[in-house]
Write a protein that holds these residues in place. Sequence first.
Motif, PDB file in Angstrom:
ATOM      1  N   ILE A  68       0.838  -1.210   0.000  1.00 38.45           N
ATOM      2  CA  ILE A  68       0.000   0.000   0.000  1.00 38.45           C
ATOM      3  C   ILE A  68       0.866   1.250   0.000  1.00 38.45           C
ATOM      4  O   ILE A  68       0.610   2.207  -0.746  1.00 38.45           O
ATOM      5  CB  ILE A  68      -0.950   0.007   1.216  1.00 38.45           C
ATOM      6  N   TYR A  69       1.905   1.251   0.829  1.00 34.93           N
ATOM      7  CA  TYR A  69       2.787   2.420   0.926  1.00 34.93           C
ATOM      8  C   TYR A  69       3.426   2.751  -0.425  1.00 34.93           C
ATOM      9  O   TYR A  69       3.495   3.922  -0.830  1.00 34.93           O
ATOM     10  CB  TYR A  69       3.871   2.145   1.967  1.00 34.93           C
ATOM     11  N   LEU A  70       3.846   1.719  -1.155  1.00 39.38           N
ATOM     12  CA  LEU A  70       4.503   1.942  -2.442  1.00 39.38           C
ATOM     13  C   LEU A  70       3.529   2.392  -3.531  1.00 39.38           C
ATOM     14  O   LEU A  70       3.927   3.063  -4.480  1.00 39.38           O
ATOM     15  CB  LEU A  70       5.222   0.667  -2.894  1.00 39.38           C
ATOM     16  N   LYS A  74      -0.336  10.811  -3.225  1.00 37.35           N
ATOM     17  CA  LYS A  74      -0.900  12.014  -2.613  1.00 37.35           C
ATOM     18  C   LYS A  74      -1.964  12.638  -3.504  1.00 37.35           C
ATOM     19  O   LYS A  74      -2.949  13.187  -3.026  1.00 37.35           O
ATOM     20  CB  LYS A  74       0.221  13.026  -2.347  1.00 37.35           C
ATOM     21  N   ASP A  75      -1.776  12.538  -4.815  1.00 37.49           N
ATOM     22  CA  ASP A  75      -2.696  13.168  -5.759  1.00 37.49           C
ATOM     23  C   ASP A  75      -3.871  12.275  -6.135  1.00 37.49           C
ATOM     24  O   ASP A  75      -4.958  12.765  -6.435  1.00 37.49           O
ATOM     25  CB  ASP A  75      -1.943  13.584  -7.025  1.00 37.49           C
ATOM     26  N   ASP A 399       1.469  18.225   4.284  1.00 35.05           N
ATOM     27  CA  ASP A 399       0.809  17.406   3.254  1.00 35.05           C
ATOM     28  C   ASP A 399      -0.387  16.628   3.793  1.00 35.05           C
ATOM     29  O   ASP A 399      -1.070  15.957   3.012  1.00 35.05           O
ATOM     30  CB  ASP A 399       1.810  16.409   2.658  1.00 35.05           C
ATOM     31  N   LEU A 400      -0.629  16.682   5.094  1.00 34.02           N
ATOM     32  CA  LEU A 400      -1.698  15.876   5.685  1.00 34.02           C
ATOM     33  C   LEU A 400      -3.050  16.067   4.993  1.00 34.02           C
ATOM     34  O   LEU A 400      -3.712  15.076   4.653  1.00 34.02           O
ATOM     35  CB  LEU A 400      -1.817  16.178   7.182  1.00 34.02           C
ATOM     36  N   PRO A 401      -3.526  17.295   4.752  1.00 34.43           N
ATOM     37  CA  PRO A 401      -4.839  17.441   4.089  1.00 34.43           C
ATOM     38  C   PRO A 401      -4.912  16.759   2.728  1.00 34.43           C
ATOM     39  O   PRO A 401      -5.988  16.320   2.311  1.00 34.43           O
ATOM     40  CB  PRO A 401      -5.001  18.962   3.962  1.00 34.43           C
ATOM     41  N   SER A 402      -3.765  16.654   2.047  1.00 33.85           N
ATOM     42  CA  SER A 402      -3.756  16.021   0.721  1.00 33.85           C
ATOM     43  C   SER A 402      -3.997  14.524   0.805  1.00 33.85           C
ATOM     44  O   SER A 402      -4.368  13.893  -0.182  1.00 33.85           O
ATOM     45  CB  SER A 402      -2.415  16.287   0.022  1.00 33.85           C
TER      46      SER A 402
END
Length: 527
Positions: A68-70, A74-75, A399-402
């Motif tokens: 999942i991490y890979l 963010k977009d 970047d949290l809100p993204s």
Amino acid sequence: MKGIRPVNIFYIIPYLALIALGIWYRLQIAPIAFLNGDSGNYLMPAYVKALAHVWHKGERPMQYLQFIYLTLSKDYGLKYTVIAQQTLSLLGAAFLIGAWLIFLRSGKKYLLLWHLMGYAMVAIFVQSPTLMYYEQLIGPESPCIFVMCVLIFCVTGALYSHMGIKTKALLTGAALFVNLYLIYPMPKWIFVGPALEVVLLLQGVRLYQLPKSWKYALILMPLLLFIVLVYVPEHIHKIDRPSEDRTYIEYEQMAYTHFDLLARDKSNFPVPAPVQDSLVQYYDEAHQAEPGFLIGFNSDRLMWGKASDLVNGYYKNNYDSIGHFYKVLNFKLATKYPVSLAISILKQLGIFYFPTHYAHKNLCNYPNTKILYNSTRALLPQLDSSLVIRLRPYPPNPDLPSYFLSPRYPANMEQAGVTVNEKLPFVLTEMFWFFRWFDHIFLFVMCSFFITRYFTGRLKQLNLVGLFYLCIFIYACTIAIVHSFDIDRFIVTIFPFILVTTFMAMAEVGEEWLDWTLPFILKRLKK
């Protein structure tokens, strides 16, 4: 190369066409993720790693969290995770095709007939609505199905490959590693893995023509890769965060699955009477809430509900003490109620092997998309709040809100491009009878295979299909011991083995019967 039987290209083209058809179907599906109650346990560690650069994996296997991490974006959120899982399914189909071709080149004579069966098998796999759902679900089932397809290919090549002794050794080594690898993301493989490992090691030792250096490498390299790629990362994390090392989950599942045997037993219960009375009360509530379950109640209500919270609170979240508590319950089950425990296990095995309305070996059910979409939308705000809470100990990240899931998730089904498609893919529409009767077909083919092997005097010989049936049996026993076949994913995850084994057994039995009957029929026709 000497000894290789070439595969007619005209046999291969339909397999490629079916994979292309599977690609086309997936292109019609909007790559949005579906979530269930477990999905947050996989998402949160990956999000925390992306934002705080720290792993908080909890009790979940590291491999899927890394996956999942890979694939996290963010977009685009989880879009690439879904696409990656869809891609793995199609790659899994390619490995199943490879296994089927190796199997047919092991001496099968009626190739046209068996290739037609292979086309049906691949069509079922690549167009399965159930698999397409699991490709969109955030959970380890879809990647595990891919790994299982790779394992099937490697084991088939290890036993039947005709591409030279060294190629056979390489496939044996690959099978040893993949089999070990599968144990972590799929804990229910814990008993199948060692059994299959022994068979593969014996197969490697029997490769007499191999140099000694190759034999050592065959045994040591898979183990070394497993230690470096799987065991060490897990072990390092446990040292770094011992408070997350819940190694007792399987013991906990078994205790709650068979809690009906323990509920009224007041003698030598490892917690005080008031705590036991509360556990019995929670068991009664679970029994009344969902009495239609195979074991009479939903054991997950205890394991992930008030019963587990009560035990954790009593032992003040000391995982060693909690683990000891569940091990004591398991020991009590095995020593004080062995007959009742055996009956419970046999009942579940009967449910798995014999056609019933409880559990179906079926890949043709696609859950209602509208319900999936609405349930996912309802979970998103909770996950966003949980993410904020988990990140509080760390420096703020702009970047949290993204990364919040709610704003990015489609506002409605029309925007998502998701529709409730009640019509099955066209190949499956024609084969729906196969799915409706697959429980019966599975049992009939399995019995026919072993009866045929018995009457031909080859029952005790090592055989790929027999080995696969053994793997399915050990897996089914594991589920019956620690959980329940009411949970669909336990059958879906093993479906590559069920599907391939059934078709291979049909080919084995069909070959025997054609060898017996065809000469007689031709002789009668000549007259």
